[in-house]
Design a protein around this motif. Structure first.
Motif, PDB file in Angstrom:
ATOM      1  N   ALA A   5       0.829  -1.208   0.000  1.00 61.34           N
ATOM      2  CA  ALA A   5       0.000   0.000   0.000  1.00 61.34           C
ATOM      3  C   ALA A   5       0.862   1.256   0.000  1.00 61.34           C
ATOM      4  O   ALA A   5       2.015   1.243   0.426  1.00 61.34           O
ATOM      5  N   THR A   6       0.283   2.341  -0.478  1.00 60.56           N
ATOM      6  CA  THR A   6       0.934   3.644  -0.390  1.00 60.56           C
ATOM      7  C   THR A   6       0.276   4.402   0.746  1.00 60.56           C
ATOM      8  O   THR A   6      -0.921   4.660   0.703  1.00 60.56           O
ATOM      9  N   PRO A   7       1.034   4.757   1.775  1.00 60.45           N
ATOM     10  CA  PRO A   7       0.455   5.486   2.891  1.00 60.45           C
ATOM     11  C   PRO A   7      -0.079   6.843   2.435  1.00 60.45           C
ATOM     12  O   PRO A   7       0.516   7.475   1.549  1.00 60.45           O
ATOM     13  N   PRO A   8      -1.179   7.309   3.010  1.00 62.99           N
ATOM     14  CA  PRO A   8      -1.745   8.599   2.611  1.00 62.99           C
ATOM     15  C   PRO A   8      -0.756   9.759   2.709  1.00 62.99           C
ATOM     16  O   PRO A   8      -0.759  10.644   1.858  1.00 62.99           O
ATOM     17  N   LEU A   9       0.094   9.738   3.720  1.00 63.35           N
ATOM     18  CA  LEU A   9       1.069  10.832   3.855  1.00 63.35           C
ATOM     19  C   LEU A   9       2.059  10.837   2.698  1.00 63.35           C
ATOM     20  O   LEU A   9       2.498  11.899   2.244  1.00 63.35           O
ATOM     21  N   VAL A  10       2.419   9.656   2.206  1.00 61.32           N
ATOM     22  CA  VAL A  10       3.332   9.569   1.071  1.00 61.32           C
ATOM     23  C   VAL A  10       2.619  10.011  -0.201  1.00 61.32           C
ATOM     24  O   VAL A  10       3.180  10.732  -1.026  1.00 61.32           O
ATOM     25  N   ALA A  11       1.378   9.604  -0.354  1.00 60.52           N
ATOM     26  CA  ALA A  11       0.607   9.967  -1.546  1.00 60.52           C
ATOM     27  C   ALA A  11       0.429  11.476  -1.653  1.00 60.52           C
ATOM     28  O   ALA A  11       0.316  12.015  -2.758  1.00 60.52           O
ATOM     29  N   ALA A  12       0.455  12.160  -0.521  1.00 58.02           N
ATOM     30  CA  ALA A  12       0.265  13.608  -0.518  1.00 58.02           C
ATOM     31  C   ALA A  12       1.550  14.375  -0.832  1.00 58.02           C
ATOM     32  O   ALA A  12       1.502  15.588  -1.046  1.00 58.02           O
ATOM     33  N   LEU A  13       2.668  13.686  -0.877  1.00 58.56           N
ATOM     34  CA  LEU A  13       3.950  14.348  -1.156  1.00 58.56           C
ATOM     35  C   LEU A  13       4.086  14.692  -2.632  1.00 58.56           C
ATOM     36  O   LEU A  13       3.437  14.080  -3.482  1.00 58.56           O
ATOM     37  N   PRO A  14       4.955  15.647  -2.934  1.00 59.62           N
ATOM     38  CA  PRO A  14       5.256  15.927  -4.347  1.00 59.62           C
ATOM     39  C   PRO A  14       5.835  14.670  -5.006  1.00 59.62           C
ATOM     40  O   PRO A  14       6.492  13.857  -4.357  1.00 59.62           O
ATOM     41  N   ALA A  20      11.453   7.788  -2.715  1.00 57.51           N
ATOM     42  CA  ALA A  20      12.310   7.599  -1.538  1.00 57.51           C
ATOM     43  C   ALA A  20      11.470   7.288  -0.298  1.00 57.51           C
ATOM     44  O   ALA A  20      11.813   6.388   0.485  1.00 57.51           O
ATOM     45  N   LYS A  21      10.383   8.019  -0.120  1.00 57.02           N
ATOM     46  CA  LYS A  21       9.522   7.792   1.053  1.00 57.02           C
ATOM     47  C   LYS A  21       8.817   6.443   0.964  1.00 57.02           C
ATOM     48  O   LYS A  21       8.628   5.775   1.970  1.00 57.02           O
TER      49      LYS A  21
END
Length: 66
Positions: A5-14, A20-21
């Motif tokens: 899964a892609t964490p929501p905080l990572v998905a919100a990054l540029p 990297a995240k």
């Protein structure tokens, strides 16, 4: 599985920061899964002290990620 899964905080990054995240997240998930498997093995071997140590480590790993 959570590791994929892609964490929501990572998905919100540029976009430039996401790879990297995402890699960091997956490494932490692998660490957590490894700890869970080691804890299960300790329980199967009736090594409750080791299982307790590993569960404590799992809790610390989870807190690091949040």
């Amino acid at each position: 599985m959570a590791k994929a899964a892609t964490p929501p905080l990572v998905a919100a990054l540029p976009n430039a920061e996401r790879p990297a995240k995402t890699a960091e997240y997956k490494k932490e998930m692998i660490k957590l899964i490894r700890q869970a498997l080691d804890a299960e093995e300790a329980l199967l071997n009736n090594d409750n002290a080791k299982a307790t140590e590993l569960i404590t480590a799992m809790n610390a790993t989870q807190m690091e990620g949040h």
